[in-house]
Design a protein around this motif. Structure first.
Motif, PDB file in Angstrom:
ATOM      1  N   THR A 144      35.798 -25.202 -67.660  1.00 43.35           N
ATOM      2  CA  THR A 144      36.215 -25.881 -66.700  1.00 43.35           C
ATOM      3  C   THR A 144      37.188 -25.149 -65.642  1.00 43.35           C
ATOM      4  O   THR A 144      37.720 -24.220 -66.189  1.00 43.35           O
ATOM      5  CB  THR A 144      37.097 -27.294 -66.980  1.00 43.35           C
ATOM      6  OG1 THR A 144      37.971 -26.596 -68.014  1.00 43.35           O
ATOM      7  CG2 THR A 144      36.069 -27.975 -67.969  1.00 43.35           C
ATOM      8  N   HIS A 145      37.337 -25.325 -64.651  1.00 45.12           N
ATOM      9  CA  HIS A 145      38.175 -24.520 -63.585  1.00 45.12           C
ATOM     10  C   HIS A 145      38.546 -25.127 -62.371  1.00 45.12           C
ATOM     11  O   HIS A 145      38.149 -26.342 -62.291  1.00 45.12           O
ATOM     12  CB  HIS A 145      37.371 -23.396 -63.475  1.00 45.12           C
ATOM     13  CG  HIS A 145      35.991 -23.528 -62.912  1.00 45.12           C
ATOM     14  ND1 HIS A 145      35.718 -23.946 -61.493  1.00 45.12           N
ATOM     15  CD2 HIS A 145      34.855 -23.561 -63.582  1.00 45.12           C
ATOM     16  CE1 HIS A 145      34.262 -24.286 -61.332  1.00 45.12           C
ATOM     17  NE2 HIS A 145      33.877 -24.108 -62.385  1.00 45.12           N
ATOM     18  N   LEU A 146      39.241 -24.749 -61.324  1.00 44.64           N
ATOM     19  CA  LEU A 146      39.862 -25.537 -60.434  1.00 44.64           C
ATOM     20  C   LEU A 146      38.557 -26.031 -59.312  1.00 44.64           C
ATOM     21  O   LEU A 146      39.042 -27.006 -58.439  1.00 44.64           O
ATOM     22  CB  LEU A 146      41.069 -24.650 -59.690  1.00 44.64           C
ATOM     23  CG  LEU A 146      40.695 -23.681 -58.370  1.00 44.64           C
ATOM     24  CD1 LEU A 146      42.030 -23.339 -57.822  1.00 44.64           C
ATOM     25  CD2 LEU A 146      39.942 -22.545 -58.946  1.00 44.64           C
ATOM     26  N   ASP A 147      37.462 -25.621 -59.243  1.00 45.08           N
ATOM     27  CA  ASP A 147      36.327 -26.096 -58.325  1.00 45.08           C
ATOM     28  C   ASP A 147      35.557 -27.223 -59.055  1.00 45.08           C
ATOM     29  O   ASP A 147      34.428 -27.540 -58.616  1.00 45.08           O
ATOM     30  CB  ASP A 147      35.475 -25.052 -58.041  1.00 45.08           C
ATOM     31  CG  ASP A 147      35.981 -24.102 -57.073  1.00 45.08           C
ATOM     32  OD1 ASP A 147      37.424 -24.287 -56.666  1.00 45.08           O
ATOM     33  OD2 ASP A 147      35.458 -23.000 -56.795  1.00 45.08           O
ATOM     34  N   VAL A 148      35.972 -27.607 -60.177  1.00 44.35           N
ATOM     35  CA  VAL A 148      35.513 -29.098 -60.898  1.00 44.35           C
ATOM     36  C   VAL A 148      36.572 -30.027 -61.131  1.00 44.35           C
ATOM     37  O   VAL A 148      37.494 -29.575 -61.880  1.00 44.35           O
ATOM     38  CB  VAL A 148      34.803 -28.650 -62.101  1.00 44.35           C
ATOM     39  CG1 VAL A 148      33.185 -27.849 -61.918  1.00 44.35           C
ATOM     40  CG2 VAL A 148      35.380 -27.967 -63.233  1.00 44.35           C
ATOM     41  N   ASN A 149      36.306 -31.138 -60.825  1.00 40.37           N
ATOM     42  CA  ASN A 149      37.142 -32.218 -60.984  1.00 40.37           C
ATOM     43  C   ASN A 149      36.714 -33.295 -62.213  1.00 40.37           C
ATOM     44  O   ASN A 149      35.606 -33.321 -62.587  1.00 40.37           O
ATOM     45  CB  ASN A 149      37.453 -32.908 -59.969  1.00 40.37           C
ATOM     46  CG  ASN A 149      36.278 -33.406 -59.045  1.00 40.37           C
ATOM     47  OD1 ASN A 149      35.371 -33.800 -59.639  1.00 40.37           O
ATOM     48  ND2 ASN A 149      36.521 -33.557 -57.676  1.00 40.37           N
ATOM     49  N   GLN A 150      37.495 -34.375 -62.339  1.00 42.07           N
ATOM     50  CA  GLN A 150      37.092 -35.327 -63.463  1.00 42.07           C
ATOM     51  C   GLN A 150      35.804 -36.001 -63.097  1.00 42.07           C
ATOM     52  O   GLN A 150      34.859 -36.202 -63.969  1.00 42.07           O
ATOM     53  CB  GLN A 150      38.096 -36.339 -63.602  1.00 42.07           C
ATOM     54  CG  GLN A 150      38.257 -37.300 -64.651  1.00 42.07           C
ATOM     55  CD  GLN A 150      39.338 -38.140 -64.889  1.00 42.07           C
ATOM     56  OE1 GLN A 150      40.482 -37.690 -64.710  1.00 42.07           O
ATOM     57  NE2 GLN A 150      39.054 -39.456 -64.725  1.00 42.07           N
ATOM     58  N   GLU A 151      35.467 -36.158 -61.874  1.00 40.51           N
ATOM     59  CA  GLU A 151      34.174 -36.931 -61.575  1.00 40.51           C
ATOM     60  C   GLU A 151      32.953 -35.996 -61.745  1.00 40.51           C
ATOM     61  O   GLU A 151      32.211 -36.399 -62.125  1.00 40.51           O
ATOM     62  CB  GLU A 151      34.319 -37.228 -59.936  1.00 40.51           C
ATOM     63  CG  GLU A 151      33.558 -38.094 -59.580  1.00 40.51           C
ATOM     64  CD  GLU A 151      33.658 -38.272 -57.957  1.00 40.51           C
ATOM     65  OE1 GLU A 151      34.759 -38.120 -57.341  1.00 40.51           O
ATOM     66  OE2 GLU A 151      32.421 -38.582 -57.314  1.00 40.51           O
ATOM     67  N   ASP A 152      32.992 -34.621 -61.391  1.00 39.26           N
ATOM     68  CA  ASP A 152      32.163 -33.564 -61.952  1.00 39.26           C
ATOM     69  C   ASP A 152      31.749 -33.710 -63.414  1.00 39.26           C
ATOM     70  O   ASP A 152      30.659 -33.553 -63.843  1.00 39.26           O
ATOM     71  CB  ASP A 152      32.608 -32.376 -61.451  1.00 39.26           C
ATOM     72  CG  ASP A 152      32.808 -32.152 -59.767  1.00 39.26           C
ATOM     73  OD1 ASP A 152      31.922 -32.686 -59.092  1.00 39.26           O
ATOM     74  OD2 ASP A 152      33.506 -31.441 -59.466  1.00 39.26           O
ATOM     75  N   ILE A 153      32.876 -33.683 -64.152  1.00 35.34           N
ATOM     76  CA  ILE A 153      32.961 -33.788 -65.536  1.00 35.34           C
ATOM     77  C   ILE A 153      31.980 -35.101 -65.966  1.00 35.34           C
ATOM     78  O   ILE A 153      31.362 -35.000 -66.774  1.00 35.34           O
ATOM     79  CB  ILE A 153      34.138 -33.728 -66.257  1.00 35.34           C
ATOM     80  CG1 ILE A 153      35.098 -32.613 -66.024  1.00 35.34           C
ATOM     81  CG2 ILE A 153      33.973 -34.023 -67.834  1.00 35.34           C
ATOM     82  CD1 ILE A 153      34.306 -31.297 -66.475  1.00 35.34           C
ATOM     83  N   ASP A 154      32.335 -36.162 -65.319  1.00 35.30           N
ATOM     84  CA  ASP A 154      31.546 -37.397 -65.753  1.00 35.30           C
ATOM     85  C   ASP A 154      29.934 -37.026 -65.385  1.00 35.30           C
ATOM     86  O   ASP A 154      29.073 -37.594 -66.005  1.00 35.30           O
ATOM     87  CB  ASP A 154      32.251 -38.620 -65.201  1.00 35.30           C
ATOM     88  CG  ASP A 154      33.481 -39.005 -65.922  1.00 35.30           C
ATOM     89  OD1 ASP A 154      33.564 -38.440 -66.782  1.00 35.30           O
ATOM     90  OD2 ASP A 154      34.275 -39.583 -65.237  1.00 35.30           O
ATOM     91  N   THR A 155      29.796 -36.576 -64.331  1.00 35.40           N
ATOM     92  CA  THR A 155      28.600 -36.551 -63.578  1.00 35.40           C
ATOM     93  C   THR A 155      27.788 -35.411 -64.652  1.00 35.40           C
ATOM     94  O   THR A 155      26.611 -35.612 -64.867  1.00 35.40           O
ATOM     95  CB  THR A 155      28.446 -35.722 -62.257  1.00 35.40           C
ATOM     96  OG1 THR A 155      29.251 -36.668 -61.428  1.00 35.40           O
ATOM     97  CG2 THR A 155      27.139 -35.578 -61.828  1.00 35.40           C
TER      98      THR A 155
END
Ligand SMILES: Cc1ncc(COP(=O)(O)O)c(C=O)c1O
Length: 360
Positions: free
Chosen positions: A335-346
């Motif tokens: 994980t890093h600053l170009d992925v957010n929580q929504e991206d994790i769920d996707t």
């Protein structure tokens, strides 16, 4: 397609605010020590890591090899873990460029090398043996699931090394992730190391660059080595400015990456056929921003499904992640600053989809 890129924290792109400071950075010729932005980054870096001096280098790999070149010479020996980045992924530079003989000891799952093993590994003063000159640690430990080395452990290695006249180099590519996880100042983790390398271009979000810190005398030597390996840069303030921006804005937010990694682990645990790598107490090993897990295709009745196949199927769903390590079923997501929580769920939905039979 816009991918959710979980292959590494090296993939971050500079934000508009970072690009703005880069565009207007004050520059000069850094080989003449005349670049004000590089000089400022080096002052900030030395203070942050609690060392006398600091050197800006183009990459983490160059920071490590320059440190090794400055610490030892041909036929000397360096002790490091079998899963160390410097051993596995830096092109054999320690042996190839510095002529240092790597003495490999087994890393435990938590990234440490037992102190007793290091002690036994130090060579006696005997004409048959190389001189042990250097011990290298890695914090956080990439191949050990981004695990954090404690201050006590780091100090114990330092004490042992120094009592034998040996130096310690810390590959702190992600040292600030460790400091944030432990809630300590980074200098607590570097106080027993003679040199430390920190990457600006990983979770901190700068496009290029690392810093190497140590005593004035060590950095003067390292600077010569940097020139020899072609790392003397000229108007490098353009990229140093991004490093300053990263250190001023992106340290505390590493906590968000750790939360996203924990969310990823919680989701992976609920997907049949996927198992997160566990620590010695059989708990998922995530502490910082790295998630390692295995896929068991046979258990899913899908023998074609190994890590390479999973990676391929995820790509088709817009998610990038790589197989990593010698186990053909092992994957890593970072994980890093170009992925957010929504991206994790996707990404979790994509994982659930592609591991269902026929889900590709
Ligand atoms: C622990 C560790 N050290 C060093 C490096 C090398 O950094 P660079 O890719 O900037 O050469 C990496 C890169 O991922 C790393 O993970």
């Amino acid at each position: 397609m816009d991918f959710i890129d979980l292959r590494s924290d090296t993939v971050t792109k500079p934000t508009p605010a970072m690009r703005k400071v880069m565009a207007w950075a004050k520059v000069g010729d850094d080989v003449y020590d005349e670049d004000p932005s590089v000089n400022r980054l080096q002052r900030i870096g030395a203070e942050l890591l609690g060392k006398e001096a600091c050197l800006f280098v183009p990459s983490g790999t160059m920071g490590n090899i320059v440190a090794i070149l400055a610490h030892g010479g041909r036929g000397d020996e360096m002790i490091l873990g079998n899963l160390a980045h410097t051993f596995l992924y830096e092109g054999g530079a320690a042996a190839g460029l510095a002529g240092m003989h790597p003495h490999i000891l087994r890393n435990k799952a938590d990234g440490t090398i037992p102190i007793s093993a290091i002690e036994q590994g130090i060579r006696p003063d005997n004409v048959h043996c190389p001189h042990t000159r250097l011990i290298c640690l890695e914090n956080t430990h990439n191949r050990c699931c981004g695990r954090v080395l404690s201050p006590d452990y780091s100090d114990a290695v330092g004490e042992l090394a120094h009592s034998h006249g040996i130096s310690v180099h810390l590959d702190g590519a992600r040292l600030l992730n460790a400091a944030i996880y432990l809630g300590v100042s980074p200098s607590v983790l570097t106080r027993s190391a003679d040199s430390v390398m920190l990457c600006l271009s990983k979770g901190l979000g700068a496009p290029v660059g690392s810093i190497l810190c140590g005593t004035q005398e060590f950095i003067a030597k390292a600077k010569r080595m940097r020139k020899i390996v072609g790392g003397g840069m000229r108007q490098a303030g353009i990229v140093a400015a991004a490093g300053i921006y990263a250190l001023e804005h992106n340290i505390d937010r590493l906590q968000i990456d750790h939360q996203n990694a924990a969310r990823l682990v919680a989701g992976i645990k609920s997907i049949p056929g996927l198992t997160c790598k566990a620590n010695d107490r059989n708990e998922p090993s995530v502490q910082t921003n790295m998630v390692y897990f295995t896929v068991n295709g046979s258990a899913l009745g899908d023998r074609t499904l190994n890590a390479a196949e999973l990676s391929k199927r995820l790509r088709a769903q817009g998610v990038l992640a790589n197989p990593l390590g010698s186990d053909p079923n092992q994957m890593r997501m970072v994980t890093h600053l170009d992925v957010n929580q929504e991206d994790i769920d996707t990404a979790l939905s994509a994982l659930a989809h592609v591991t269902r039979i026929g889900g590709n």
